[in-house]
Design a protein around this motif. Structure first.
Motif, PDB file in Angstrom:
ATOM      1  N   ASP A  36    -113.072  36.170 -11.887  1.00 49.51           N
ATOM      2  CA  ASP A  36    -111.923  37.050 -11.529  1.00 49.51           C
ATOM      3  C   ASP A  36    -110.594  36.389 -11.276  1.00 49.51           C
ATOM      4  O   ASP A  36    -109.653  36.866 -10.928  1.00 49.51           O
ATOM      5  CB  ASP A  36    -112.204  37.833 -10.390  1.00 49.51           C
ATOM      6  N   LEU A  37    -110.834  35.059 -11.451  1.00 48.31           N
ATOM      7  CA  LEU A  37    -109.530  34.062 -11.473  1.00 48.31           C
ATOM      8  C   LEU A  37    -109.625  33.336 -12.617  1.00 48.31           C
ATOM      9  O   LEU A  37    -110.318  33.234 -13.380  1.00 48.31           O
ATOM     10  CB  LEU A  37    -109.640  32.981 -10.170  1.00 48.31           C
ATOM     11  N   ARG A  38    -108.465  32.659 -12.948  1.00 49.13           N
ATOM     12  CA  ARG A  38    -108.168  31.898 -13.916  1.00 49.13           C
ATOM     13  C   ARG A  38    -107.403  30.534 -13.805  1.00 49.13           C
ATOM     14  O   ARG A  38    -106.435  30.220 -14.160  1.00 49.13           O
ATOM     15  CB  ARG A  38    -107.182  32.689 -15.091  1.00 49.13           C
ATOM     16  N   CYS A  39    -108.246  29.706 -13.002  1.00 51.38           N
ATOM     17  CA  CYS A  39    -107.799  28.743 -12.546  1.00 51.38           C
ATOM     18  C   CYS A  39    -107.321  27.560 -13.642  1.00 51.38           C
ATOM     19  O   CYS A  39    -107.918  27.541 -14.626  1.00 51.38           O
ATOM     20  CB  CYS A  39    -108.972  27.777 -11.881  1.00 51.38           C
ATOM     21  N   THR A  40    -106.133  27.172 -13.603  1.00 53.87           N
ATOM     22  CA  THR A  40    -105.483  26.432 -14.571  1.00 53.87           C
ATOM     23  C   THR A  40    -106.264  25.153 -15.026  1.00 53.87           C
ATOM     24  O   THR A  40    -106.121  24.608 -16.356  1.00 53.87           O
ATOM     25  CB  THR A  40    -103.998  25.749 -14.435  1.00 53.87           C
ATOM     26  N   TYR A  41    -107.075  24.574 -14.333  1.00 54.51           N
ATOM     27  CA  TYR A  41    -107.993  23.374 -14.547  1.00 54.51           C
ATOM     28  C   TYR A  41    -109.325  23.697 -15.234  1.00 54.51           C
ATOM     29  O   TYR A  41    -110.142  22.901 -15.638  1.00 54.51           O
ATOM     30  CB  TYR A  41    -108.055  22.201 -13.322  1.00 54.51           C
ATOM     31  N   CYS A  42    -109.732  25.275 -15.212  1.00 55.89           N
ATOM     32  CA  CYS A  42    -110.863  25.645 -15.576  1.00 55.89           C
ATOM     33  C   CYS A  42    -110.897  26.188 -16.817  1.00 55.89           C
ATOM     34  O   CYS A  42    -111.859  26.140 -17.441  1.00 55.89           O
ATOM     35  CB  CYS A  42    -111.529  26.590 -14.040  1.00 55.89           C
ATOM     36  N   MET A  43    -109.860  27.124 -16.900  1.00 54.94           N
ATOM     37  CA  MET A  43    -110.081  27.998 -18.221  1.00 54.94           C
ATOM     38  C   MET A  43    -108.786  28.512 -18.716  1.00 54.94           C
ATOM     39  O   MET A  43    -107.874  28.179 -17.976  1.00 54.94           O
ATOM     40  CB  MET A  43    -110.954  29.361 -17.839  1.00 54.94           C
ATOM     41  N   PRO A 206    -111.908  16.796 -18.119  1.00 54.59           N
ATOM     42  CA  PRO A 206    -111.346  17.072 -19.253  1.00 54.59           C
ATOM     43  C   PRO A 206    -112.571  18.056 -20.174  1.00 54.59           C
ATOM     44  O   PRO A 206    -113.255  17.385 -20.957  1.00 54.59           O
ATOM     45  CB  PRO A 206    -111.137  16.004 -20.093  1.00 54.59           C
ATOM     46  N   MET A 207    -112.589  19.290 -19.730  1.00 57.17           N
ATOM     47  CA  MET A 207    -113.701  20.097 -20.327  1.00 57.17           C
ATOM     48  C   MET A 207    -112.870  21.416 -20.617  1.00 57.17           C
ATOM     49  O   MET A 207    -112.331  22.345 -19.966  1.00 57.17           O
ATOM     50  CB  MET A 207    -114.556  20.640 -18.987  1.00 57.17           C
ATOM     51  N   GLY A 208    -113.150  21.695 -21.997  1.00 62.29           N
ATOM     52  CA  GLY A 208    -112.563  22.817 -22.832  1.00 62.29           C
ATOM     53  C   GLY A 208    -111.112  23.121 -22.537  1.00 62.29           C
ATOM     54  O   GLY A 208    -110.350  22.197 -22.026  1.00 62.29           O
ATOM     55  N   GLU A 209    -110.403  24.001 -23.360  1.00 63.07           N
ATOM     56  CA  GLU A 209    -109.072  23.930 -23.361  1.00 63.07           C
ATOM     57  C   GLU A 209    -108.527  24.851 -22.423  1.00 63.07           C
ATOM     58  O   GLU A 209    -109.041  26.017 -22.573  1.00 63.07           O
ATOM     59  CB  GLU A 209    -108.505  24.369 -24.867  1.00 63.07           C
ATOM     60  N   THR A 210    -107.664  24.479 -21.608  1.00 68.30           N
ATOM     61  CA  THR A 210    -107.170  25.513 -20.409  1.00 68.30           C
ATOM     62  C   THR A 210    -105.707  26.023 -20.919  1.00 68.30           C
ATOM     63  O   THR A 210    -105.199  26.895 -20.014  1.00 68.30           O
ATOM     64  CB  THR A 210    -107.286  24.977 -19.357  1.00 68.30           C
ATOM     65  N   GLY A 211    -104.899  25.498 -21.868  1.00 68.05           N
ATOM     66  CA  GLY A 211    -103.625  25.659 -22.092  1.00 68.05           C
ATOM     67  C   GLY A 211    -102.717  24.682 -21.079  1.00 68.05           C
ATOM     68  O   GLY A 211    -101.462  25.182 -21.210  1.00 68.05           O
ATOM     69  N   ILE A 212    -103.329  23.726 -20.380  1.00 66.21           N
ATOM     70  CA  ILE A 212    -102.262  22.799 -19.501  1.00 66.21           C
ATOM     71  C   ILE A 212    -102.792  21.371 -19.704  1.00 66.21           C
ATOM     72  O   ILE A 212    -104.099  21.366 -20.226  1.00 66.21           O
ATOM     73  CB  ILE A 212    -102.731  23.189 -17.888  1.00 66.21           C
ATOM     74  N   ASP A 213    -101.942  20.625 -20.079  1.00 71.00           N
ATOM     75  CA  ASP A 213    -102.090  19.444 -20.235  1.00 71.00           C
ATOM     76  C   ASP A 213    -102.833  18.304 -19.053  1.00 71.00           C
ATOM     77  O   ASP A 213    -102.074  18.217 -17.968  1.00 71.00           O
ATOM     78  CB  ASP A 213    -100.875  18.467 -20.452  1.00 71.00           C
ATOM     79  N   ARG A 214    -104.180  18.198 -18.949  1.00 69.20           N
ATOM     80  CA  ARG A 214    -104.527  17.570 -17.740  1.00 69.20           C
ATOM     81  C   ARG A 214    -104.229  16.199 -17.473  1.00 69.20           C
ATOM     82  O   ARG A 214    -104.421  15.767 -16.460  1.00 69.20           O
ATOM     83  CB  ARG A 214    -106.366  17.409 -18.186  1.00 69.20           C
ATOM     84  N   THR A 215    -103.394  15.511 -18.532  1.00 71.30           N
ATOM     85  CA  THR A 215    -102.895  14.193 -18.068  1.00 71.30           C
ATOM     86  C   THR A 215    -101.515  14.432 -17.130  1.00 71.30           C
ATOM     87  O   THR A 215    -101.471  13.558 -16.172  1.00 71.30           O
ATOM     88  CB  THR A 215    -102.151  13.363 -19.470  1.00 71.30           C
ATOM     89  N   ASP A 216    -101.162  15.685 -17.246  1.00 69.87           N
ATOM     90  CA  ASP A 216    -100.142  15.976 -16.363  1.00 69.87           C
ATOM     91  C   ASP A 216    -100.686  16.331 -14.788  1.00 69.87           C
ATOM     92  O   ASP A 216    -100.126  16.124 -13.881  1.00 69.87           O
ATOM     93  CB  ASP A 216     -99.170  17.181 -16.657  1.00 69.87           C
ATOM     94  N   GLN A 217    -101.739  16.906 -14.908  1.00 69.99           N
ATOM     95  CA  GLN A 217    -102.778  17.446 -13.922  1.00 69.99           C
ATOM     96  C   GLN A 217    -103.267  16.294 -13.079  1.00 69.99           C
ATOM     97  O   GLN A 217    -103.562  16.331 -11.630  1.00 69.99           O
ATOM     98  CB  GLN A 217    -103.646  18.651 -14.180  1.00 69.99           C
ATOM     99  N   PHE A 218    -103.963  15.152 -13.636  1.00 73.90           N
ATOM    100  CA  PHE A 218    -104.709  14.189 -13.094  1.00 73.90           C
ATOM    101  C   PHE A 218    -104.142  13.645 -11.921  1.00 73.90           C
ATOM    102  O   PHE A 218    -103.137  12.864 -12.068  1.00 73.90           O
ATOM    103  CB  PHE A 218    -105.130  13.418 -14.257  1.00 73.90           C
TER     104      PHE A 218
END
Length: 342
Positions: A36-43, A206-218
């Motif tokens: 029921d959520l769409r967390c940016t790092y997950c999906m 780094p699992m799946g495409e989430t629409g967010i750059d994980r380099t920026d999140q890491f």
């Protein structure tokens, strides 16, 4: 709902050991890829979910979990997506509780985002769930809404309180995100420990495409730990759960804090687990693609054949994951975290 135990032929009587001598006695089973959520790092924000017909039925999930228990599984964690939104989930918990009563299973637990926990906490505790993990990345309502893409923080907090009131121990899981919650983490630690909860920090994977750059999140937890040590006294603990966490006691709060560092430290030498998706795919490693599709074997109706397929898969479990993160790098695996299960 009445469910039958697996046939005695599936009970092989000796534990599963992988090629590197690690005993595999912990299984994480996803019951749904939906959330029921769409967390940016997950999906992704507009995540495409599996057709419901592809999911294992509640009865099939019960059979499969029971075969694993017959193969020496002592700890079973139910995950998602969000497990509490799966129709019939509490029937599955009620059925699997028989293995707790018989002593065949040491622990039945789950990972949840907490938003539906208030409705189910008492029933979970009644069926023998003694502790749960709740994913919660911030105490700021606006940050929570942004990271979850629309979630309501108050629902998660109400669920956590309901779990505590029902007598379950709660561990707060926090994904460290450089741009979103890094500044909030000390306050989150202090809150969790003040409420009597353990807490674990996790590096984004780094699992799946989430629409967010994980380099920026890491956010490196090595760096985060140094920041926390400037504030508090962190005493390393010998505590081990067979999982990837390395624990410290925060002397000023008296609470326990774990660090899961898949990007900055490979912890795979003690891995004791495998994961099963909601479609029956057995993944030997979160960060590898090799898997065994158990659904056709399960639907053929022979639990002994399912047990043989599981053993054959475990015999090729890899030594470690291969997570890498950086600008321009594709995800280590294409499937999102919600499909494999947390």
């Amino acid at each position: 709902m009445s469910m039958s135990p697996p046939s005695p032929s599936s009970q092989t009587g000796f534990p599963m050991v992988d090629p590197f001598g690690r005993s595999i006695d912990y299984v994480r089973v996803s019951v749904t890829d939906r959330c029921d959520l769409r967390c940016t790092y997950c999906m992704a924000e507009r995540q495409i979910f599996l057709p419901r017909a592809e999911l294992l039925s509640i009865e099939e999930l019960d059979r499969l979990c029971s075969v694993f228990i017959g193969l020496g599984t002592r700890r079973l964690r139910l995950t998602g997506g969000e497990p509490l939104i799966r129709k019939g989930f509490m029937d599955l918990v009620a059925a699997l509780a028989r293995h707790l009563r018989s002593g065949a299973l040491d622990e039945l637990t789950l990972t949840t985002n907490g938003t539906h926990l208030a409705e189910h906490a008492e029933a979970l505790a009644r069926h023998g769930v003694r502790r749960i993990n709740v994913s919660l990345d911030t105490l700021d309502p606006d940050t929570y809404r942004r990271v979850t893409r629309g979630g309501d923080l108050s629902r998660a907090l109400t669920g956590i309180e309901a779990a505590r009131a029902a007598g379950m121990a709660v561990k707060i899981n926090v994904v460290a995100l450089k741009a979103d919650n890094a500044a909030d983490l000390p306050a989150l630690v202090a809150w969790a420990h003040g409420e009597g909860h353990e807490m674990t920090l996790i590096e984004t994977m780094p699992m799946g495409e989430t629409g967010i750059d994980r380099t920026d999140q890491f956010l490196s937890l090595t760096e985060m730990r140094r920041d926390l040590e400037a504030r508090w006294t962190l005493t390393p603990l010998a505590k081990r759960t067979g999982g990837p966490s390395r624990y410290v006691r925060v002397e000023e709060t008296g609470g326990t804090l774990g660090f899961i560092t898949p990007m900055t430290h490979t912890f795979c030498e003690t891995c004791n687990r495998v994961r099963v998706t909601c479609t029956g795919r057995l993944y030997l490693c979160l960060g590898q693609n090799d898997h065994e599709d158990l659904r056709p074997v399960l639907r053929a109706g022979d639990d002994a054949a399912v047990a043989r397929a599981i053993r054959a898969a475990v015999s090729r479990k890899p030594k470690s994951h291969d997570f890498r993160i950086g600008a321009g790098l594709a995800p280590a695996v294409a499937r999102p975290m919600s499909m494999t299960g947390g």
